[in-house]
Motif scaffolding. Structure first.
Motif, PDB file in Angstrom:
ATOM      1  N   ILE A   1       0.843  -1.205   0.000  1.00 48.15           N
ATOM      2  CA  ILE A   1       0.000   0.000   0.000  1.00 48.15           C
ATOM      3  C   ILE A   1       0.878   1.253   0.000  1.00 48.15           C
ATOM      4  CG2 ILE A   1      -1.731   1.292   1.296  1.00 48.15           C
ATOM      5  CD1 ILE A   1      -2.775  -1.410   2.337  1.00 48.15           C
ATOM      6  N   LEU A   2       1.966   1.221   0.751  1.00 46.04           N
ATOM      7  CA  LEU A   2       2.885   2.359   0.767  1.00 46.04           C
ATOM      8  C   LEU A   2       3.518   2.573  -0.608  1.00 46.04           C
ATOM      9  CD1 LEU A   2       4.642   1.751   4.209  1.00 46.04           C
ATOM     10  CD2 LEU A   2       3.040   3.590   3.654  1.00 46.04           C
ATOM     11  N   ALA A   3       3.738   1.492  -1.357  1.00 48.74           N
ATOM     12  CA  ALA A   3       4.258   1.625  -2.720  1.00 48.74           C
ATOM     13  C   ALA A   3       3.269   2.368  -3.608  1.00 48.74           C
ATOM     14  CB  ALA A   3       4.564   0.243  -3.300  1.00 48.74           C
ATOM     15  N   GLY A   4       1.972   2.082  -3.421  1.00 52.04           N
ATOM     16  CA  GLY A   4       0.950   2.795  -4.179  1.00 52.04           C
ATOM     17  C   GLY A   4       0.941   4.284  -3.861  1.00 52.04           C
ATOM     18  N   ILE A   5       1.193   4.629  -2.601  1.00 56.03           N
ATOM     19  CA  ILE A   5       1.266   6.045  -2.214  1.00 56.03           C
ATOM     20  C   ILE A   5       2.472   6.712  -2.879  1.00 56.03           C
ATOM     21  CG2 ILE A   5       1.591   7.617  -0.266  1.00 56.03           C
ATOM     22  CD1 ILE A   5       0.080   5.578   1.465  1.00 56.03           C
ATOM     23  N   ALA A   6       3.621   6.023  -2.893  1.00 57.23           N
ATOM     24  CA  ALA A   6       4.825   6.588  -3.505  1.00 57.23           C
ATOM     25  C   ALA A   6       4.646   6.817  -4.998  1.00 57.23           C
ATOM     26  CB  ALA A   6       6.011   5.654  -3.264  1.00 57.23           C
ATOM     27  N   PHE A   7       3.817   6.008  -5.645  1.00 59.37           N
ATOM     28  CA  PHE A   7       3.593   6.124  -7.088  1.00 59.37           C
ATOM     29  C   PHE A   7       2.967   7.463  -7.471  1.00 59.37           C
ATOM     30  CE2 PHE A   7       1.495   4.931 -11.159  1.00 59.37           C
ATOM     31  CZ  PHE A   7       2.620   4.490 -11.832  1.00 59.37           C
ATOM     32  N   ASN A   8       2.341   8.128  -6.510  1.00 62.63           N
ATOM     33  CA  ASN A   8       1.735   9.437  -6.774  1.00 62.63           C
ATOM     34  C   ASN A   8       2.779  10.516  -7.042  1.00 62.63           C
ATOM     35  OD1 ASN A   8      -1.388   9.330  -6.232  1.00 62.63           O
ATOM     36  ND2 ASN A   8      -0.454   8.061  -4.658  1.00 62.63           N
ATOM     37  N   GLY A   9       4.051  10.196  -6.835  1.00 61.83           N
ATOM     38  CA  GLY A   9       5.105  11.150  -7.150  1.00 61.83           C
ATOM     39  C   GLY A   9       5.164  11.501  -8.625  1.00 61.83           C
ATOM     40  N   LEU A  10       4.594  10.653  -9.485  1.00 62.64           N
ATOM     41  CA  LEU A  10       4.538  10.967 -10.914  1.00 62.64           C
ATOM     42  C   LEU A  10       3.721  12.228 -11.164  1.00 62.64           C
ATOM     43  CD1 LEU A  10       3.970   7.403 -12.443  1.00 62.64           C
ATOM     44  CD2 LEU A  10       6.106   8.665 -12.247  1.00 62.64           C
ATOM     45  N   VAL A  11       2.662  12.407 -10.403  1.00 68.00           N
ATOM     46  CA  VAL A  11       1.830  13.610 -10.530  1.00 68.00           C
ATOM     47  C   VAL A  11       2.639  14.843 -10.137  1.00 68.00           C
ATOM     48  CG1 VAL A  11      -0.270  14.761  -9.748  1.00 68.00           C
ATOM     49  CG2 VAL A  11      -0.253  12.279 -10.061  1.00 68.00           C
ATOM     50  N   VAL A  12       3.439  14.707  -9.106  1.00 66.77           N
ATOM     51  CA  VAL A  12       4.282  15.813  -8.648  1.00 66.77           C
ATOM     52  C   VAL A  12       5.222  16.250  -9.762  1.00 66.77           C
ATOM     53  CG1 VAL A  12       6.062  16.491  -7.006  1.00 66.77           C
ATOM     54  CG2 VAL A  12       4.146  15.082  -6.252  1.00 66.77           C
ATOM     55  N   GLY A  13       5.849  15.287 -10.424  1.00 64.88           N
ATOM     56  CA  GLY A  13       6.791  15.612 -11.484  1.00 64.88           C
ATOM     57  C   GLY A  13       6.158  16.399 -12.612  1.00 64.88           C
ATOM     58  N   MET A  14       4.907  16.117 -12.929  1.00 69.35           N
ATOM     59  CA  MET A  14       4.246  16.813 -14.028  1.00 69.35           C
ATOM     60  C   MET A  14       3.990  18.280 -13.717  1.00 69.35           C
ATOM     61  SD  MET A  14       4.255  14.553 -16.268  1.00 69.35           S
ATOM     62  CE  MET A  14       3.424  15.545 -17.505  1.00 69.35           C
ATOM     63  N   LEU A  15       3.961  18.645 -12.459  1.00 64.11           N
ATOM     64  CA  LEU A  15       3.750  20.044 -12.088  1.00 64.11           C
ATOM     65  C   LEU A  15       4.991  20.905 -12.297  1.00 64.11           C
ATOM     66  CD1 LEU A  15       1.690  19.627  -8.787  1.00 64.11           C
ATOM     67  CD2 LEU A  15       0.857  20.564 -10.950  1.00 64.11           C
ATOM     68  N   PHE A  16       6.167  20.291 -12.393  1.00 72.11           N
ATOM     69  CA  PHE A  16       7.409  21.042 -12.484  1.00 72.11           C
ATOM     70  C   PHE A  16       7.726  21.398 -13.934  1.00 72.11           C
ATOM     71  CE2 PHE A  16       8.708  18.812  -8.365  1.00 72.11           C
ATOM     72  CZ  PHE A  16       8.251  19.878  -7.608  1.00 72.11           C
ATOM     73  N   ARG A  17       7.049  22.406 -14.435  1.00 69.71           N
ATOM     74  CA  ARG A  17       7.342  22.902 -15.783  1.00 69.71           C
ATOM     75  C   ARG A  17       8.716  23.586 -15.756  1.00 69.71           C
ATOM     76  NH1 ARG A  17       3.513  27.526 -17.857  1.00 69.71           N
ATOM     77  NH2 ARG A  17       2.041  25.824 -18.175  1.00 69.71           N
ATOM     78  N   PRO A  18       9.648  23.189 -16.641  1.00 66.39           N
ATOM     79  CA  PRO A  18      10.962  23.845 -16.673  1.00 66.39           C
ATOM     80  C   PRO A  18      10.813  25.348 -16.890  1.00 66.39           C
ATOM     81  CG  PRO A  18      10.992  21.849 -17.979  1.00 66.39           C
ATOM     82  CD  PRO A  18       9.561  22.074 -17.591  1.00 66.39           C
TER      83      PRO A  18
END
Length: 492
Positions: free
Chosen positions: A181-198
């Protein structure tokens, strides 16, 4: 004037708002994940101790190495962010964090945790952590303190939400299922990456939008005969007749004429020099600055004490005949006040009257935290732990959230990326040494009290080093001011 080259320095065109607040949101969410997982050290420690039955010192190592690797990875993460992008670095980091949790779920023995938990989790969080902080510093100038405070405030939210959730998962599920379950929570980091527009992409997009609006206005309101008046009004060099002749059907395509004129204004030479400067990742010459070096060593000692405290607070609370659930709740309460401390510190550090005193105020936090470290072992009840840990959370949150701001005060914004990578390498040493050393004290003396006394001593030493750093910084600033004043007077 209207054009933007992707190679220009980020600080030359700082948005200081707008989409920058979405970048702050991404930084906030990344800190929720990293802070939540790493502040769960105390919960992991108790579960590993019961599940694998190893010594206190050995049991403290896997999660200590997670934080150490995350911080040691700072320069490499900065390099990948410059070569590719912050977005890509964060996405790769999130995938590694997820893989680490998945493999930990099926760990065959304790020593496998050094790979699944320490290496993979550490690499992943390192690729998420440093780039998310640096990109916030690039997007903001006037409100940098507030942005840094809001972005890093996610640590407190992660502590409040993920720590008790982790405890609940271990209480209600098997060891393996909890980590899945904790692995599923960590997978949400992909959403975080999409917010970081260069930032270069952001500037390119916004500059095109501005240019399009000006071109439309020009096409609707002006004729070719008024080119000179328009150019004079907007401080644009008019096109020569030869340039107009080279442009096919320019009288029918006014937009192309304006675009050609605008391109002539682009600072190409400056862009090239900026590119060379940004590619310099490992600027070890910064270690020649005594004020910066003392700040790094101070943070090393602070981190050793801070990491050990959050690892052993649940065990300290439990040793006072308080349940594991309540011990985890103490960390959650500290996390709430950690968030408050970061936000308030960000607001205070941005005040015009405070900016000059930021290093001194930053220094005062260390001595206050040292006092609380000495006080913690004397607590005996759940309520007293909640009160003391609340104050501890406010102060540590304020201190940690503003370290990037203080770096700028010492070295300037142009050195933020490289200096931050060097700084967190020092911090990594503290992360690596603190919990195992405190665990050794627990094995030697039989209680956790001595570990917190050791942390208080480290904090006090860190505060003294920061005092010396501030003195050197103030002396250097005074000398620069006097020399500049002398030059002005001589010229007059």
């Amino acid at each position: 004037m209207f054009c933007e080259n992707k190679d220009l320095k980020a600080e030359d065109s700082v948005p200081d708002g707008g989409y920058g607040w979405f970048v702050v949101l991404g930084c906030f969410l990344s800190h929720v994940l990293i802070g939540g997982f790493e502040r769960s050290d105390g919960v992991y420690y108790l579960k590993y101790k019961a599940y694998y039955n190893k010594s206190s010192q050995l049991t403290a190592w896997p999660n200590a190495l997670v934080s150490a690797i995350r911080l040691f990875l700072g320069p490499l993460a900065s390099a990948l962010s410059n070569i590719y992008s912050v977005r890509l670095a964060v996405i790769v980091g999130a995938l590694l964090m997820t893989l680490g949790q998945l493999l930990t779920a099926y760990s065959p023995d304790f020593f496998f945790l050094f790979f699944s938990q320490s290496v993979l989790e550490g690499l992943g969080s390192g690729l998420v952590y440093a780039p998310s902080i640096v990109i916030v510093g690039l997007y903001f100038d006037k409100h940098r303190g507030l942005a840094a405070g809001l972005g890093s405030a996610g640590v407190g939210v992660g502590t409040f939400c993920i720590v008790p959730l982790t405890q609940w998962l271990f209480d209600n599920y098997r060891f393996q299922d909890a980590f899945l379950i904790l692995a599923g929570i960590a997978f949400n980091g992909l959403v975080v990456g999409m917010l970081f527009r260069p930032l270069s992409l952001h500037n390119k997009w916004t500059s095109k939008k501005r240019s399009r609006k000006v071109e439309e206005f020009y096409a609707e309101k002006l004729d070719l005969e008024s080119d000179s008046k328009f150019a004079e009004k907007f401080e644009i060099e008019p096109l020569k007749k030869s340039s107009l002749n080279k442009t096919e059907n320019c009288s029918k395509q006014k937009k192309h004429c304006l675009s050609s004129t605008i391109v002539l204004c682009c600072p190409v030479e400056k862009a090239k020099s900026s590119t060379d400067k940004r590619k310099q990742i490992f600027n070890c010459s910064l270690l020649r600055n005594p004020s910066f070096v003392l700040f790094c060593i101070s943070l090393l000692l602070f981190t050793a004490a801070f990491k050990a405290a959050f690892t052993f607070i649940p065990a300290l609370v439990k040793s006072r005949d308080i349940s594991e659930s309540d011990a985890a709740l103490v960390l959650s309460i500290a996390g709430v006040f950690d968030t408050a401390g970061r936000i308030v510190a960000g607001l205070v550090f941005d005040l015009p009257r405070i900016k000059f005193l930021r290093p001194v105020l930053f220094n005062s936090f260390i001595f206050a935290i040292a006092g609380i470290s000495f006080l913690l072992p004397s607590m005996t009840s759940f309520a007293s732990f909640c009160v003391v840990c609340s104050v501890y959370g406010v102060l540590t949150g304020a201190y940690i959230s503003q370290k990037s701001v203080v770096i700028v005060d010492i070295l300037g914004i142009e050195n933020l990326s490289t200096s931050f990578g060097l700084l967190i390498c020092f911090q990594a040493v503290g992360m690596c040494a603190g919990p195992p050393l405190s665990g050794a004290f627990r094995d030697t003396f039989g209680s956790f009290d001595e570990a917190f006394y050791l942390g208080g001593g480290f904090m006090t030493a860190a505060g003294m080093l920061m005092v010396l750093s501030n003195i050197l910084l103030r002396t250097k600033t005074t000398k620069l001011f006097k020399s500049s004043t002398t030059v002005v007077v001589s010229e007059t």
